[in-house]
Structures are given as C-alpha cells and as structure tokens.
Design a protein around this motif. Structure first.
Motif, short mmCIF file in Angstrom:
data_model
loop_
_atom_site.label_atom_id
_atom_site.label_comp_id
_atom_site.label_asym_id
_atom_site.label_seq_id
_atom_site.Cartn_x
_atom_site.Cartn_y
_atom_site.Cartn_z
N PRO A 4 0.80 -1.22 0.00
CA PRO A 4 0.00 0.00 0.00
C PRO A 4 0.84 1.28 0.00
O PRO A 4 0.36 2.33 0.40
N ASP A 5 2.09 1.18 -0.45
CA ASP A 5 3.01 2.31 -0.39
C ASP A 5 2.41 3.60 -0.96
O ASP A 5 2.39 4.63 -0.29
N VAL A 25 -4.63 3.08 11.08
CA VAL A 25 -4.36 2.20 9.95
C VAL A 25 -4.47 0.76 10.42
O VAL A 25 -3.99 0.41 11.50
N HIS A 26 -5.09 -0.07 9.60
CA HIS A 26 -5.21 -1.49 9.89
C HIS A 26 -4.56 -2.26 8.75
O HIS A 26 -4.78 -1.95 7.58
N PHE A 27 -3.77 -3.26 9.08
CA PHE A 27 -3.12 -4.07 8.06
C PHE A 27 -3.79 -5.44 7.98
O PHE A 27 -3.96 -6.11 8.99
N TYR A 28 -4.15 -5.84 6.76
CA TYR A 28 -4.60 -7.20 6.52
C TYR A 28 -3.36 -8.00 6.14
O TYR A 28 -2.65 -7.65 5.20
N THR A 29 -3.09 -9.04 6.85
CA THR A 29 -1.85 -9.79 6.65
C THR A 29 -2.03 -10.91 5.63
O THR A 29 -1.85 -12.08 5.92
N THR A 36 4.09 -9.09 6.42
CA THR A 36 3.57 -7.76 6.74
C THR A 36 4.56 -6.98 7.60
O THR A 36 4.83 -5.81 7.34
N SER A 37 5.12 -7.62 8.61
CA SER A 37 6.07 -6.92 9.48
C SER A 37 7.35 -6.56 8.73
O SER A 37 7.93 -5.50 8.96
N GLU A 38 7.77 -7.40 7.79
CA GLU A 38 8.94 -7.07 6.97
C GLU A 38 8.64 -5.88 6.07
O GLU A 38 9.49 -5.00 5.87
N TRP A 39 7.43 -5.83 5.49
CA TRP A 39 7.04 -4.70 4.67
C TRP A 39 7.05 -3.41 5.50
O TRP A 39 7.56 -2.38 5.06
#
Length: 50
Positions: A4-5, A25-29, A36-39
C-alpha cells in the motif's frame, strides 16, 4: 506482490486532522504476519515501492 506504499504516502501528504479527524491504519496480513512486518520495516526505512 504489491504493498500500500502509494496509498499511504498520498494519505500522509493530504491528511488534515482538523478536516478528517483521527486516523488509524489497519493491516490485513494476506502474506502472513512475517511478510507484513517485513514490509512495515522496509517502509519505515524508506525502501518504498511505487
């Protein structure tokens, strides 16, 4: 894979707390928590796509 950059950078540039209110912000993994954590780590360092 795509992140989502572009969306997050545009949101950050145009976000006005007085106009838009509180933002969370919410992240869908979809790629899993590790991916996701690496991104997130790459994005915070400035290694961005798009």
């Amino acid at each position: 894979m795509a992140g989502p950059d572009r969306f997050l950078l545009t949101l950050a540039r145009q976000y006005d707390p007085a106009r838009h209110g509180e933002l969370k912000v919410h992240f869908y993994t979809f790629g899993g928590p590790r991916t996701t954590s690496e991104w997130i780590a790459r994005f915070r360092r400035g290694d961005r796509q798009g």
